[in-house]
Design a protein around this motif. Structure first.
Motif, PDB file in Angstrom:
ATOM      1  N   UNK A 116     -11.160   7.482  32.495  1.00  0.00           N
ATOM      2  CA  UNK A 116     -12.162   7.555  31.442  1.00  0.00           C
ATOM      3  C   UNK A 116     -13.025   6.315  31.399  1.00  0.00           C
ATOM      4  N   UNK A 169     -10.552  25.621  25.962  1.00  0.00           N
ATOM      5  CA  UNK A 169     -11.024  25.525  27.352  1.00  0.00           C
ATOM      6  C   UNK A 169      -9.861  25.671  28.330  1.00  0.00           C
ATOM      7  N   UNK A 170      -8.667  25.841  27.798  1.00  0.00           N
ATOM      8  CA  UNK A 170      -7.509  26.070  28.642  1.00  0.00           C
ATOM      9  C   UNK A 170      -6.735  24.813  29.007  1.00  0.00           C
ATOM     10  N   UNK A 171      -6.966  23.726  28.265  1.00  0.00           N
ATOM     11  CA  UNK A 171      -6.308  22.464  28.617  1.00  0.00           C
ATOM     12  C   UNK A 171      -4.797  22.543  28.416  1.00  0.00           C
ATOM     13  N   UNK A 172      -4.071  21.961  29.368  1.00  0.00           N
ATOM     14  CA  UNK A 172      -2.620  21.861  29.235  1.00  0.00           C
ATOM     15  C   UNK A 172      -2.304  20.681  28.318  1.00  0.00           C
ATOM     16  N   UNK A 191      -3.386  17.560  29.940  1.00  0.00           N
ATOM     17  CA  UNK A 191      -4.849  17.395  29.931  1.00  0.00           C
ATOM     18  C   UNK A 191      -5.360  17.019  28.546  1.00  0.00           C
ATOM     19  N   UNK A 233      -7.523  13.784  28.230  1.00  0.00           N
ATOM     20  CA  UNK A 233      -8.953  13.956  27.946  1.00  0.00           C
ATOM     21  C   UNK A 233      -9.315  13.822  26.474  1.00  0.00           C
ATOM     22  N   UNK A 254     -19.489   4.780  23.394  1.00  0.00           N
ATOM     23  CA  UNK A 254     -19.294   6.162  22.947  1.00  0.00           C
ATOM     24  C   UNK A 254     -19.749   6.368  21.516  1.00  0.00           C
ATOM     25  N   UNK A 269     -17.334  11.718  26.205  1.00  0.00           N
ATOM     26  CA  UNK A 269     -17.788  12.314  27.456  1.00  0.00           C
ATOM     27  C   UNK A 269     -19.301  12.448  27.418  1.00  0.00           C
ATOM     28  N   UNK A 276     -20.334  15.628  31.503  1.00  0.00           N
ATOM     29  CA  UNK A 276     -18.875  15.706  31.524  1.00  0.00           C
ATOM     30  C   UNK A 276     -18.358  16.691  30.479  1.00  0.00           C
ATOM     31  N   UNK A 279     -16.380  20.257  31.418  1.00  0.00           N
ATOM     32  CA  UNK A 279     -14.972  20.026  31.066  1.00  0.00           C
ATOM     33  C   UNK A 279     -14.075  21.221  31.381  1.00  0.00           C
ATOM     34  N   UNK A 280     -14.571  22.426  31.037  1.00  0.00           N
ATOM     35  CA  UNK A 280     -13.768  23.624  31.284  1.00  0.00           C
ATOM     36  C   UNK A 280     -13.452  23.800  32.763  1.00  0.00           C
ATOM     37  N   UNK A 307     -13.431  21.383  34.993  1.00  0.00           N
ATOM     38  CA  UNK A 307     -12.548  20.285  35.372  1.00  0.00           C
ATOM     39  C   UNK A 307     -11.104  20.663  35.047  1.00  0.00           C
ATOM     40  N   UNK A 308     -10.921  21.269  33.882  1.00  0.00           N
ATOM     41  CA  UNK A 308      -9.583  21.700  33.475  1.00  0.00           C
ATOM     42  C   UNK A 308      -9.040  22.738  34.464  1.00  0.00           C
ATOM     43  N   UNK A 317      -9.653  22.715  37.481  1.00  0.00           N
ATOM     44  CA  UNK A 317      -9.546  21.993  38.754  1.00  0.00           C
ATOM     45  C   UNK A 317     -10.483  22.527  39.825  1.00  0.00           C
ATOM     46  N   UNK A 367     -21.314  24.173  27.269  1.00  0.00           N
ATOM     47  CA  UNK A 367     -19.931  23.936  27.677  1.00  0.00           C
ATOM     48  C   UNK A 367     -19.154  25.249  27.727  1.00  0.00           C
ATOM     49  N   UNK A 382     -17.860  27.355  31.258  1.00  0.00           N
ATOM     50  CA  UNK A 382     -16.451  27.634  31.550  1.00  0.00           C
ATOM     51  C   UNK A 382     -16.240  29.099  31.917  1.00  0.00           C
TER      52      UNK A 382
END
Ligand SMILES: Nc1ncnc2c1ncn2[C@@H]1O[C@H](COP(=O)(O)OP(=O)(O)OP(=O)(O)O)[C@@H](O)[C@H]1O
Ligand SMILES: [Mg+2]
Lengths: 275, 263
Positions: A3, A177-180, A183, A187, A270, B94, B98, B102-103, B105-106, B108, B150, B154
């Motif tokens: 980051x 967004x499906x983040x684990x 993640x 993130x 930021x 971000x 970014x 992001x979606x 990136x998640x 991969x 975003x 995705x």
């Protein structure tokens, strides 16, 4: 860590520019300040009886540092102290940041640990010194343990609070967004806690710096703390003051030229804190 | 064939620990959304629209009634359902690029592919030139557009959008509405679109769900049978179907708003 690299990116003024600007700005202030302190200090020293014992003049302190440099003690003491600080606080941060993050993930666990963490961060390193000495005697191990303890709790406590203050909607957005779990930590929680990581780190390193000096005075055989301690024993007040000046100047340099710019490159960029 | 998204007998109460008086947000909602359909949801403020969206997104656990996607009960969030939140939720740390990527990136996806796709959506929502800015350097409407990009980027099967264009200027809103229409036509996405704007609801939707004042009930469904290809704002004033649908929705909403304000 990724980051931070992203944030410093190619945009905006670089680190070099920033340091340059700080140096220019500070140069004038610093010169004026140093001259003022020098004059006041010299005058008081000249007015009192027996200045060598109570308040040696700046020149006498400078002479004493030349003397110590000549004996090779100053670089060696200074080095000992810095190494202790760097190792102690680095390990404290490396352990404290993930610990705070992990505690912060689960609200129930966080609520449970919050008072415990608060308790330990209030019991300062000096207050636990006696018991550690009972366990391990006057040793390097004792000093190191106290520094580690002192650095660990402020950072862990700050990170824990930081994670809890991240707006839920950021976490929700990442989840949709499906983040684990991993993640989300990487993130959202880690960067989101960055303002607290930055202030926590500064607190930790600041406390650790005091703990190093105190530890060396109480249980050490070398270092700046030890130098001050023995200076007083030997009635060498100039050496005591030299030690004090070294401690303060080192901290200012560390804080101003290392810790602050690190903060500026992340959280200010930021917009997470007001300038 | 069953519908993509099915809601049956869904009710929701928010408990209030302090007063002990629960807020009854949704009452016995039953509705279906077909695959590839775009439905809009309108209703007075506080009638439970966002509550419904949060349940469908899998972010809010529910006990009474069922909500299913492809026959499977919704138990949590998933990348099959993309969400644009009412309060934009793009990440402050971000950059625009970014955030939009992001979606992916998640998921991969390789970096160069992400960059290419992100550029497409940056252009689509008119954020070109702001790719490397952080959200605090954007206006409210730009943040909202970033959030829309975003979710689009995705590429979810279902999109749940909560007043996504509310903070955008009139001209940009028209562009984005026409763009969403084009996307609906081209991608066959299933879209649930919450809005306060009756014009927007009529322009975008195949069907419009009108909710009653709280506790939110499904009051009426208005069909809007305009081919997607004909949905262009400059033609709408001459489109009898659009005008009829809009007036119908407006009438239904007005009845409810007056109920809500008389409370
Ligand atoms: N997290 C929550 N906790 C308690 N009550 C809530 C919560 N979220 C919403 N409510 C209540 O539920 C009701 C419905 O809220 P909701 O946000 O779903 O309305 P809405 O239709 O989206 O309104 P708007 O059009 O103003 O966005 C409101 O009365 C609100 O006070
Ligand atoms: Mg809402």
């Amino acid at each position: 860590m990724q980051q931070r690299n992203d944030a410093t990116g190619t945009q905006g003024p670089g680190l070099g520019w920033r340091i340059n600007k700080l140096l220019q700005l500070d140069a004038m202030n610093l010169v004026i300040l140093v001259i003022a302190v020098y004059i006041i200090w010299s005058v008081i020293s000249a007015l009192i009886d027996n200045p060598a014992r109570y308040l040696p003049s700046p020149i006498a302190v400078a002479m004493s540092s030349v003397d110590m440099l000549y004996k090779g003690l100053l670089p060696s003491y200074f080095g000992d102290t810095l190494v202790r600080l760097i190792f102690g606080s680095a390990i404290g941060l490396i352990l404290g940041i993930p610990f705070g993050l992990l505690l912060g993930i689960n609200r129930t666990v966080a609520d449970m640990f919050h008072p415990i963490m608060n308790f330990f961060q209030s019991v300062s390193g000096i207050a636990i010194f006696p018991i550690i000495v009972v366990w391990w005697g006057n040793s390097d191990k004792t000093i190191f343990a106290v520094i580690l303890y002192t650095a660990f709790f402020p950072i862990a406590f700050n990170v824990l609070s930081g994670v809890r203050e991240i707006p839920i909607r950021y976490i929700s957005a990442a989840r949709t967004l499906g983040a684990s779990r991993y993640q989300i930590i990487k993130d959202v929680l880690f960067p989101g806690a960055m303002p607290h990581i930055a202030t926590g780190s500064r607190l930790s390193i600041g406390f650790a710096w005091r703990a190093v000096i105190a530890g060396e005075m109480l249980a050490g055989r070398q270092g700046l703390g030890w130098m001050i301690f023995t200076g007083q024993d030997a009635d060498n007040t100039a050496e005591v003051i030299l030690g004090m000046v070294m401690i303060g100047v080192t901290w200012i340099i560390l804080d101003h030229y290392l810790l602050r710019p690190m903060e500026a490159d992340t959280i200010e960029r930021w917009g997470l804190v007001q300038r | 064939m069953t519908a993509k998204l099915v809601v049956e007998g869904l009710s929701h109460h928010y408990p209030d620990e302090y007063t002990g008086i629960d807020v009854h947000a949704l009452d016995d909602i039953s509705l279906e959304v077909e695959e590839g359909e775009l439905v809009s949801v309108v209703g007075p403020s506080g009638c439970g629209k966002s509550t419904l969206l949060n349940i469908l997104a899998g972010l809010l656990p529910y006990r009474v009634g069922t909500a299913t996607v492809d026959g499977i009960r919704i138990e949590g969030p998933g990348p099959d359902r993309g969400v644009v939140f009412q309060e934009h939720a793009i990440l402050p740390w971000r950059t625009v690029n970014k955030n939009i990527g992001h979606g992916l990136e998640i998921k991969r996806m390789p970096r160069d592919q992400i960059a290419k796709r992100v550029q497409e959506f940056v252009n689509l929502v008119g954020l070109a030139g702001f790719e490397d800015k952080y959200p605090h350097e954007l206006s409210g409407g730009m943040k909202q557009r970033c959030a829309v990009a975003r979710t689009l980027c995705a590429d979810p099967v279902i999109m749940l959008m909560d007043e996504p264009f509310a903070a955008v200027d009139a001209q940009t809103r028209i562009t984005l509405q026409e763009e969403l229409n084009r996307i609906a036509m081209a991608t066959k996405k299933t879209i649930l679109f919450i809005t306060h704007s009756v014009d927007e609801a009529a322009f975008l939707a195949d069907r419009c769900f009108v909710f009653s004042a709280r506790p939110g009930r499904l009051k009426a469904i208005v069909d809007i049978n305009i081919p997607r290809g004909d949905r262009i704002w400059s033609d709408m004033n001459a489109n009898a179907d659009f005008l009829a649908a809009r007036d119908e929705i407006l009438k239904l909403v007005r009845e409810e708003v007056s109920v809500a304000t008389e409370e």
